[in-house]
Scaffold this motif. Structure first.
Motif, PDB file in Angstrom:
ATOM      1  N   GLY A 142       0.787  -1.228   0.000  1.00 54.41           N
ATOM      2  CA  GLY A 142       0.000   0.000   0.000  1.00 54.41           C
ATOM      3  C   GLY A 142       0.816   1.274   0.000  1.00 54.41           C
ATOM      4  O   GLY A 142       0.260   2.363  -0.177  1.00 54.41           O
ATOM      5  N   GLU A 143       2.131   1.186   0.162  1.00 48.38           N
ATOM      6  CA  GLU A 143       2.975   2.387   0.167  1.00 48.38           C
ATOM      7  C   GLU A 143       3.250   2.838  -1.258  1.00 48.38           C
ATOM      8  O   GLU A 143       3.430   2.017  -2.161  1.00 48.38           O
ATOM      9  CB  GLU A 143       4.286   2.110   0.897  1.00 48.38           C
ATOM     10  CG  GLU A 143       5.174   3.332   1.028  1.00 48.38           C
ATOM     11  CD  GLU A 143       6.449   3.046   1.809  1.00 48.38           C
ATOM     12  OE1 GLU A 143       7.237   3.980   1.996  1.00 48.38           O
ATOM     13  OE2 GLU A 143       6.639   1.888   2.225  1.00 48.38           O
ATOM     14  N   ILE A 144       3.296   4.155  -1.450  1.00 47.36           N
ATOM     15  CA  ILE A 144       3.584   4.724  -2.761  1.00 47.36           C
ATOM     16  C   ILE A 144       5.013   5.258  -2.772  1.00 47.36           C
ATOM     17  O   ILE A 144       5.381   6.076  -1.932  1.00 47.36           O
ATOM     18  CB  ILE A 144       2.587   5.854  -3.108  1.00 47.36           C
ATOM     19  CG1 ILE A 144       1.178   5.280  -3.253  1.00 47.36           C
ATOM     20  CG2 ILE A 144       3.002   6.559  -4.400  1.00 47.36           C
ATOM     21  CD1 ILE A 144       0.117   6.317  -3.554  1.00 47.36           C
ATOM     22  N   ASN A 145       5.814   4.769  -3.706  1.00 43.48           N
ATOM     23  CA  ASN A 145       7.190   5.245  -3.885  1.00 43.48           C
ATOM     24  C   ASN A 145       7.289   5.981  -5.210  1.00 43.48           C
ATOM     25  O   ASN A 145       6.643   5.588  -6.199  1.00 43.48           O
ATOM     26  CB  ASN A 145       8.172   4.064  -3.857  1.00 43.48           C
ATOM     27  CG  ASN A 145       8.283   3.463  -2.464  1.00 43.48           C
ATOM     28  OD1 ASN A 145       8.381   4.181  -1.479  1.00 43.48           O
ATOM     29  ND2 ASN A 145       8.240   2.145  -2.380  1.00 43.48           N
ATOM     30  N   ALA A 146       8.088   7.041  -5.213  1.00 41.38           N
ATOM     31  CA  ALA A 146       8.156   7.898  -6.396  1.00 41.38           C
ATOM     32  C   ALA A 146       9.601   8.211  -6.753  1.00 41.38           C
ATOM     33  O   ALA A 146      10.466   8.313  -5.880  1.00 41.38           O
ATOM     34  CB  ALA A 146       7.387   9.197  -6.158  1.00 41.38           C
ATOM     35  N   LEU A 147       9.844   8.348  -8.064  1.00 40.27           N
ATOM     36  CA  LEU A 147      11.142   8.745  -8.592  1.00 40.27           C
ATOM     37  C   LEU A 147      10.992  10.109  -9.243  1.00 40.27           C
ATOM     38  O   LEU A 147      10.160  10.300 -10.142  1.00 40.27           O
ATOM     39  CB  LEU A 147      11.647   7.726  -9.621  1.00 40.27           C
ATOM     40  CG  LEU A 147      12.929   8.086 -10.363  1.00 40.27           C
ATOM     41  CD1 LEU A 147      14.128   8.064  -9.408  1.00 40.27           C
ATOM     42  CD2 LEU A 147      13.171   7.137 -11.535  1.00 40.27           C
ATOM     43  N   LEU A 148      11.799  11.075  -8.782  1.00 34.48           N
ATOM     44  CA  LEU A 148      11.731  12.417  -9.339  1.00 34.48           C
ATOM     45  C   LEU A 148      12.405  12.469 -10.712  1.00 34.48           C
ATOM     46  O   LEU A 148      13.274  11.657 -11.033  1.00 34.48           O
ATOM     47  CB  LEU A 148      12.428  13.404  -8.401  1.00 34.48           C
ATOM     48  CG  LEU A 148      11.766  13.661  -7.050  1.00 34.48           C
ATOM     49  CD1 LEU A 148      12.663  14.543  -6.191  1.00 34.48           C
ATOM     50  CD2 LEU A 148      10.407  14.314  -7.220  1.00 34.48           C
ATOM     51  N   LYS A 149      11.982  13.431 -11.507  1.00 41.44           N
ATOM     52  CA  LYS A 149      12.664  13.671 -12.772  1.00 41.44           C
ATOM     53  C   LYS A 149      14.096  14.114 -12.493  1.00 41.44           C
ATOM     54  O   LYS A 149      14.392  14.667 -11.432  1.00 41.44           O
ATOM     55  CB  LYS A 149      11.919  14.745 -13.574  1.00 41.44           C
ATOM     56  CG  LYS A 149      10.521  14.317 -14.008  1.00 41.44           C
ATOM     57  CD  LYS A 149       9.806  15.432 -14.760  1.00 41.44           C
ATOM     58  CE  LYS A 149       8.411  14.997 -15.191  1.00 41.44           C
ATOM     59  NZ  LYS A 149       7.674  16.072 -15.883  1.00 41.44           N
ATOM     60  N   ASN A 150      14.980  13.893 -13.455  1.00 48.06           N
ATOM     61  CA  ASN A 150      16.406  14.165 -13.249  1.00 48.06           C
ATOM     62  C   ASN A 150      16.675  15.587 -12.794  1.00 48.06           C
ATOM     63  O   ASN A 150      17.499  15.836 -11.919  1.00 48.06           O
ATOM     64  CB  ASN A 150      17.190  13.879 -14.538  1.00 48.06           C
ATOM     65  CG  ASN A 150      17.330  12.397 -14.809  1.00 48.06           C
ATOM     66  OD1 ASN A 150      17.293  11.604 -13.869  1.00 48.06           O
ATOM     67  ND2 ASN A 150      17.486  12.027 -16.063  1.00 48.06           N
ATOM     68  N   GLU A 151      15.950  16.542 -13.361  1.00 47.51           N
ATOM     69  CA  GLU A 151      16.228  17.948 -13.037  1.00 47.51           C
ATOM     70  C   GLU A 151      15.779  18.326 -11.634  1.00 47.51           C
ATOM     71  O   GLU A 151      16.152  19.382 -11.125  1.00 47.51           O
ATOM     72  CB  GLU A 151      15.578  18.882 -14.062  1.00 47.51           C
ATOM     73  CG  GLU A 151      14.072  18.755 -14.169  1.00 47.51           C
ATOM     74  CD  GLU A 151      13.653  17.789 -15.273  1.00 47.51           C
ATOM     75  OE1 GLU A 151      12.589  18.024 -15.871  1.00 47.51           O
ATOM     76  OE2 GLU A 151      14.394  16.825 -15.522  1.00 47.51           O
ATOM     77  N   TYR A 152      14.962  17.463 -11.002  1.00 54.67           N
ATOM     78  CA  TYR A 152      14.470  17.777  -9.657  1.00 54.67           C
ATOM     79  C   TYR A 152      15.104  16.905  -8.578  1.00 54.67           C
ATOM     80  O   TYR A 152      14.775  17.055  -7.411  1.00 54.67           O
ATOM     81  CB  TYR A 152      12.945  17.610  -9.601  1.00 54.67           C
ATOM     82  CG  TYR A 152      12.211  18.548 -10.520  1.00 54.67           C
ATOM     83  CD1 TYR A 152      12.168  19.912 -10.271  1.00 54.67           C
ATOM     84  CD2 TYR A 152      11.557  18.063 -11.654  1.00 54.67           C
ATOM     85  CE1 TYR A 152      11.500  20.770 -11.118  1.00 54.67           C
ATOM     86  CE2 TYR A 152      10.876  18.923 -12.509  1.00 54.67           C
ATOM     87  CZ  TYR A 152      10.859  20.275 -12.240  1.00 54.67           C
ATOM     88  OH  TYR A 152      10.197  21.134 -13.078  1.00 54.67           O
ATOM     89  N   GLN A 153      15.989  16.009  -8.971  1.00 49.52           N
ATOM     90  CA  GLN A 153      16.644  15.160  -7.983  1.00 49.52           C
ATOM     91  C   GLN A 153      17.730  15.934  -7.240  1.00 49.52           C
ATOM     92  O   GLN A 153      18.383  16.812  -7.815  1.00 49.52           O
ATOM     93  CB  GLN A 153      17.254  13.931  -8.662  1.00 49.52           C
ATOM     94  CG  GLN A 153      16.223  12.962  -9.200  1.00 49.52           C
ATOM     95  CD  GLN A 153      16.858  11.706  -9.768  1.00 49.52           C
ATOM     96  OE1 GLN A 153      18.018  11.418  -9.509  1.00 49.52           O
ATOM     97  NE2 GLN A 153      16.089  10.953 -10.552  1.00 49.52           N
TER      98      GLN A 153
END
Length: 286
Positions: A142-153
């Motif tokens: 149930g946990e949501i994991n997210a990957l930011l776009k390169n320019e926002y990492q």
């Protein structure tokens, strides 16, 4: 036997048995519950209450039922470890909610999530703009994991081409005003060193709630008295300053001598030391 005494004995036995069975099931029961593990947890709690209070039935029947549930749960966990199909069937698979920066509305509906639910989960990951997310998935737990776009990492040393040495594990050397000798020995330090460091910052041992030493020998303390300000360790900064002074001295010696051989020797040493400074500066500047 009085009923109140029987209830106490049944409850104590149930607690001990439930604790043992929970330890048998492992830590995953606490951290990441699957659907079946969620059902198992609720059922074991209900059976424990039944064993504790229902004095009209034999208590051992409840314990047998608890044992069966635990054995079934262990069997399912073993099956999941050996079969990916079983894992997908029991735990289900992760659901992609954002892909290539686009929110997949159909998958949100499939998981019965609203756009507000998605934004709330992203905020828990310190992400306040959905437009900054490249990829997001809802895990089976149930946990949501997210990957930011390169320019926002966040910018890291690897982005700058800087190699950083592994950070040694910090050791807690004082807990609740008591010195921990084993962590000190791990760091190849002793009580005399610790007492000297405490004297440098003007802190008494009995006022220290927690003290840690990192792999570079820097001492960090938290005091019982929160109004007392403890100066930050300056070991790294001092070491970097000393290395820079040595490099400056070598450069000065190279300029002051007239002997070509000596000048070349000092110049070479100065250049090599400058290279060392460039390599260790990211570490000592932290």
């Amino acid at each position: 036997m009085p009923q109140w005494l029987e209830v106490i004995i049944r409850t104590l036995i149930s607690v001990v048995v439930l604790f043992g069975l929970t330890r048998l099931l492992g830590k995953r029961q606490i951290s990441q519950l699957s659907f079946f593990e969620y059902i198992t947890g609720i059922t074991l709690g209900s059976i424990t209450a039944y064993v504790s209070i229902d004095i009209d039935t034999d208590w051992y029947l409840g314990l047998i039922s608890m044992g069966v549930w635990v054995l079934v749960s262990l069997g399912i966990e073993i099956l999941q470890m050996k079969s990916k199909k079983a894992r997908n069937l029991i735990d289900s698979k992760g659901t992609v909610l954002i892909k290539d920066g686009k929110i997949l509305e159909d998958n949100l509906k499939k998981e019965r999530l609203t756009n507000e639910d998605l934004l709330e989960q992203l905020r828990k990951k310190s992400i306040f703009k959905a437009a900054e997310v490249e990829f997001a998935v809802m895990e089976p737990d149930g946990e949501i994991n997210a990957l930011l776009k390169n320019e926002y990492q966040p910018l890291t040393p690897s982005h700058l081409g800087i190699k950083v040495s592994p950070e040694p594990e910090p050791q807690a050397v004082i807990l609740d005003g008591e010195i921990m000798d084993e962590p000190l020995s791990t760091l190849k330090l002793n009580r005399q060193w610790l007492n000297t460091e405490l004297e440098k910052i003007g802190v008494s041992l009995d006022n220290v709630y927690l003290a840690q030493v990192d792999g570079y020998g820097q001492l960090f303390v938290d005091l019982y008295d929160d109004l007392v300000q403890v100066p930050e360790p300056q070991v790294k900064a001092s070491l970097l300053a000393q290395i820079k002074k040595c490099e400056a001295d070598l450069e000065m010696f190279a300029l002051s001598t007239q002997d070509p051989t000596v000048k070349a020797m000092y110049g070479t040493c100065s250049t090599k030391l400058q290279q060392v400074i460039d390599e260790v500066k990211p570490i000592l500047s932290q």
